[in-house]
Motif scaffolding. Structure first.
Motif, short mmCIF file in Angstrom:
data_model
loop_
_atom_site.label_atom_id
_atom_site.label_comp_id
_atom_site.label_asym_id
_atom_site.label_seq_id
_atom_site.Cartn_x
_atom_site.Cartn_y
_atom_site.Cartn_z
N SER B 274 0.66 -1.15 -0.11
CA SER B 274 -0.24 -0.02 0.05
C SER B 274 0.77 1.23 -0.08
N TRP B 275 1.95 1.29 0.64
CA TRP B 275 2.97 2.54 0.81
C TRP B 275 3.38 2.48 -0.53
N VAL B 276 4.03 1.34 -1.10
CA VAL B 276 4.49 1.77 -2.45
C VAL B 276 3.65 2.36 -3.64
N MET B 277 2.48 1.76 -3.55
CA MET B 277 1.37 2.37 -4.28
C MET B 277 1.18 3.95 -3.89
N SER B 278 1.14 4.30 -2.66
CA SER B 278 1.04 5.75 -2.39
C SER B 278 2.28 6.37 -3.00
N THR B 279 3.44 5.97 -2.92
CA THR B 279 4.61 6.45 -3.27
C THR B 279 4.46 6.92 -4.90
N ILE B 280 3.90 5.73 -5.54
CA ILE B 280 3.76 5.92 -6.86
C ILE B 280 2.84 7.04 -7.18
N ALA B 281 1.61 6.98 -6.44
CA ALA B 281 0.82 7.87 -6.63
C ALA B 281 1.33 9.29 -6.53
N ALA B 282 2.19 9.58 -5.33
CA ALA B 282 2.72 10.79 -5.19
C ALA B 282 3.55 11.40 -6.30
N GLY B 283 4.40 10.42 -6.76
CA GLY B 283 5.31 10.62 -8.18
C GLY B 283 4.27 11.08 -9.15
N LEU B 284 3.16 10.37 -9.36
CA LEU B 284 2.36 10.94 -10.42
C LEU B 284 1.59 12.22 -10.25
N LEU B 285 1.23 12.58 -9.10
CA LEU B 285 0.61 13.90 -8.78
C LEU B 285 1.67 14.93 -9.05
N ALA B 286 2.94 14.45 -8.57
CA ALA B 286 3.95 15.84 -8.68
C ALA B 286 4.30 16.04 -10.20
N LEU B 302 -6.86 3.99 -4.33
CA LEU B 302 -6.52 2.66 -4.51
C LEU B 302 -5.71 2.12 -3.37
N ALA B 303 -4.50 3.00 -2.97
CA ALA B 303 -3.69 2.75 -1.99
C ALA B 303 -4.40 2.60 -0.70
N SER B 304 -5.16 3.45 -0.35
CA SER B 304 -5.98 3.82 0.68
C SER B 304 -6.75 2.52 1.09
N ILE B 305 -7.23 1.97 0.00
CA ILE B 305 -8.45 0.79 0.09
C ILE B 305 -7.36 -0.45 0.55
N VAL B 306 -6.31 -0.57 -0.27
CA VAL B 306 -5.24 -1.67 0.13
C VAL B 306 -5.07 -1.62 1.56
N ASP B 307 -4.74 -0.33 2.13
CA ASP B 307 -4.13 -0.03 3.38
C ASP B 307 -5.18 -0.76 4.49
N GLY B 308 -6.33 -0.91 4.05
CA GLY B 308 -7.55 -1.68 5.10
C GLY B 308 -7.10 -2.98 5.29
N TRP B 326 1.67 -0.57 14.42
CA TRP B 326 2.35 0.54 14.23
C TRP B 326 3.30 0.69 13.39
N PHE B 327 3.92 -0.39 12.58
CA PHE B 327 4.66 -0.22 11.24
C PHE B 327 3.80 0.50 10.42
N ASP B 328 2.47 -0.13 10.23
CA ASP B 328 1.67 0.34 9.30
C ASP B 328 1.20 1.98 9.45
N ALA B 329 1.14 2.24 10.89
CA ALA B 329 1.03 3.64 10.99
C ALA B 329 2.26 4.60 10.55
N ILE B 330 3.22 4.15 10.82
CA ILE B 330 4.47 5.04 10.20
C ILE B 330 4.64 5.17 8.64
N LEU B 331 4.11 3.95 8.11
CA LEU B 331 4.21 3.97 6.66
C LEU B 331 3.07 4.91 6.24
N ASP B 332 1.85 5.00 6.72
CA ASP B 332 0.91 5.75 6.59
C ASP B 332 1.33 7.22 6.49
N ALA B 335 3.30 8.12 3.57
CA ALA B 335 2.31 8.16 2.64
C ALA B 335 1.66 9.25 2.46
N ASP B 336 1.09 9.86 3.49
CA ASP B 336 0.33 11.02 3.75
C ASP B 336 1.44 12.25 3.36
N ALA B 337 2.59 12.29 3.84
CA ALA B 337 3.27 13.39 3.32
C ALA B 337 3.70 13.32 2.12
#
Lengths: 439, 439
Positions: B274-286, B302-308, B326-332, B335-337
């Motif tokens: 999910s984190w990798v998907m968010s990172t790719i998403a951030a790249g696409l946004l930028a 989609l990443a947010s859905i997979v995160d569930g 805890w690990f999931d929260a850090i990755l989130d 991903a948020d940032a």
């Protein structure tokens, strides 16, 4: 029961304040005694008044409101006869069960009250907390001396030649106390220790040895200064203090706290002041030009020092709260972000390099996630190391880095160092936790 | 003791797998039974084997390693005679105290085991968990019927005409069980219920009514599907799920989880995906240009859905861990940032307005502090509202806002909305807490 009738002439001459109202680091003796007993789960207080009864009574009413406890005041008509006469005035107000009897001018460790509560007297008896360590007693010439045999008081008087221990001024009584006081009063002896002496003669006065627990009779300007010294010493730092905090910020903030604690400033207000200072510092960092940058760095470091005072004041005034710590943490996160944003803005404005945006962003994110993971990390470290200090890359180190970077006019490098260090620290913490899970 | 000797012919025909090894949503029946008893504080297991003893034994050894429990396997030579004969093979291995006796193919709520443990049988007796709700029983034609009088078993058989309750397959026994089984075996009757019947005749078989606690005998393909349906249903969402999570993400992630749970993917790995998907998403946004922006928004959602799914898989496989959450929260948080930074970069690059930096920064800071305060806020809300849902401006809402903003090509407005909403939410939480303190 708190005895607050006496005049405390030696301090009164100096302060012109009734003794229970004399402040030690921002909190009156009376309020400190109430706080201590509250820490030992006492919720209801009976206070005997005499000297300046109205003022002292009003002060106790204020304490009751602030601390959420019940205080019942009773005026002791013949308080001038002695503290035993004052105590007699509270007869009938203490209920049937055991009650603590303390002086409004004796500061003591809650551990003394807990030790007494763990060894309550039989019905009709009293139990006095005594200290056997002569060398550790502050004003040995002024104490009440106690002869003890098999844990029972045999004699009690200031003038004993042979004695085993010293009266700490804290006792756990039953209504039997009043019988002793009346018997002594019939012999025209009106001291509390005269009453105890009567009970001791019948074997009804026990002792609990509390040697090692600190206590102090505050009745001279010298003992007042000693009380302040001890309170500052006991407060210490936090085990989660980082290196900059321990060696630089904490000594200065403690010095500052000695003054701030005497003002009406609340810990939350000090948190806000520190935050405003950080915000000004961030503005100075952002504004451009070296002098402003350096001033911003200095301001940030000062704010970080002031940020230590809120917790110190809270501890000294017995105002620690869950909300206070949480509120301070939120303000700190905003302050962190502002400072780094200021530095980033400076770097970007002066160079135009987009790299500075990315680096500044990484520093902000890394700092945040360090704070985000700090609670859990501190908890793990506390469990593993049982209180010994450990490497802690926290806010104190980050702000100090900003201070140095601004001073040496290296905004981009500073951001880069913080970005690298904080994000590496996050990865390290994840690995530490994975290992801890496997253990 | 877990009876795992039978063949389970009805399922075997379908799956060609020994019944204890049949997987229900990624976890074998055997492992689910062990997990359930672990939740009721059982740490040591005795397993009777018969059909494909080697394969089933190896599977239980694997479970023991993974779950940190002790498993002792024993081969029941004459398991074909009946499950009573299998149980007899474990004679002498169960110790003197009470022990649970369960079937490897009965899924049940840990509450059933706890109810039994709270009402342990007297020495020499056994106690069976029974269900009185006929309407709620899945396959009424196939159950063992029990006659109960005054909490004691009077009769037990599949073919009873008059009956009061149904055997759930879970019981708490003492070694007295083996006497009943031997007596039945002497009459050439080798079912577990035959042994119980012998004890019942002497008034040595008690019952505990567990009506309302779910349980299921999984012995047909249809009951297997029912087991999966129930597990998905029980998993539910989290009480801290926000509105987007509840109405959009959760239904889709649950659907996805049904597939992912059958793969060897661990919850932590799903968090990373999910984190990798968010990172790719951030790249696409930028990266600039509307199509990329919109694609980035979709990817973020989609990443947010997979995160569930990580938490769902952990709950379904009994792999919940402190570290995982805890690990999931850090990755989130990263991903948020990244997502907000991508959006900010896009807005800045396309307009050149420095305002977008400040707004993007405010959005990042606000989002972070929302997460930073979420634990405490959720805790307070859980205490206040006792489980009912509440307005929660969380990650699900933030990512959904980014998704919409990217789709409609409004990066700066999106950042502004997030900046305002998240920082206002921080202020609101501070006020909520201040009020809560005053209560």
């Amino acid at each position: 029961m708190i005895l607050a009738a006496g005049m405390g002439s030696r301090l009164y001459a100096d302060t012109n304040t009734p003794k229970p109202l004399v402040k030690v680091l921002g909190l009156s003796l009376a309020e400190r005694v109430v706080c201590t007993l509250q820490a030992a789960n006492v919720r209801r207080f009976v206070v005997t008044l005499g000297h300046e009864a109205e003022t002292v009574g009003a002060h106790f009413t204020g304490i009751a409101l602030r601390r959420g406890v019940t205080v019942e005041c009773v005026e002791a008509g013949d308080w001038k006869l002695g503290n035993g006469a004052s105590a007699l005035a509270a007869r009938g107000l203490t209920g049937e069960g055991p009650f603590f009897l303390v002086m409004s001018d004796h500061l003591f460790d809650p551990g003394i009250a807990r030790a007494l509560a763990g060894d309550a007297p039989a019905p009709g008896e009293v139990c006095l907390a005594v200290d056997r360590d002569r060398a550790g007693i502050f004003d040995l010439a002024d104490v009440t001396r106690v002869g003890v045999t098999d844990g029972r008081i045999t004699e009690i008087d200031k003038s004993l030649d042979q004695w085993d221990a010293v009266d700490t001024g804290v006792m756990l009584c039953t209504p039997g106390l009043f019988e002793g006081l009346e018997r002594a009063a019939a012999k025209d002896r009106h001291g509390l220790s005269d009453g105890l002496g009567e009970l001791a003669r019948e074997g009804r006065a026990g002792t609990v040895d509390v040697t090692g627990h600190p206590w102090l009779d505050v009745d001279t300007p010298r003992s007042l200064r000693e009380a302040e010294r001890r309170l500052m010493h006991e407060m210490g730092g936090k085990t989660s203090d980082g290196p900059v905090s321990r060696h630089l910020n904490r000594p200065i903030s403690r010095w500052l706290t000695r003054y701030l604690v005497r003002t009406p400033l609340t810990p939350d207000q000090v948190s806000v002041i520190s935050w405003v200072m950080s915000t000004i510092a961030a503005g100075l960092l952002a504004v451009g030009g070296y002098p402003a940058l350096a001033a911003g760095g200095v301001m940030a470091q000062l704010a970080s020092i002031v940020d230590g005072c809120d917790g110190e004041i809270a501890r000294l005034k017995g105002l620690q709260s869950d909300f206070g710590g949480w509120f301070d943490a939120i303000l700190d996160r905003y302050a962190d972000a502002f400072l780094l944003f200021g530095l980033m803005w400076h770097a970007f404005a002066s160079t135009g390099a987009r790299l500075s945006l990315a680096v500044g962003f990484a520093a902000i994110v890394g700092s945040f996630i360090n704070s985000y993971t700090a609670d859990k990390y501190d908890w793990l470290m506390a469990r593993k190391l049982q209180g010994s200090p450990y490497l802690r890359l926290g806010r104190d180190v980050r702000v100090f880095t900003i201070f140095l970077g601004a001073l040496f006019n290296l905004p981009l490098l500073t951001l880069g160092v913080i970005a690298l260090a904080t994000n590496a620290e996050v990865v390290r913490r994840i690995l530490v936790f994975r290992r801890a899970r496997a253990d």
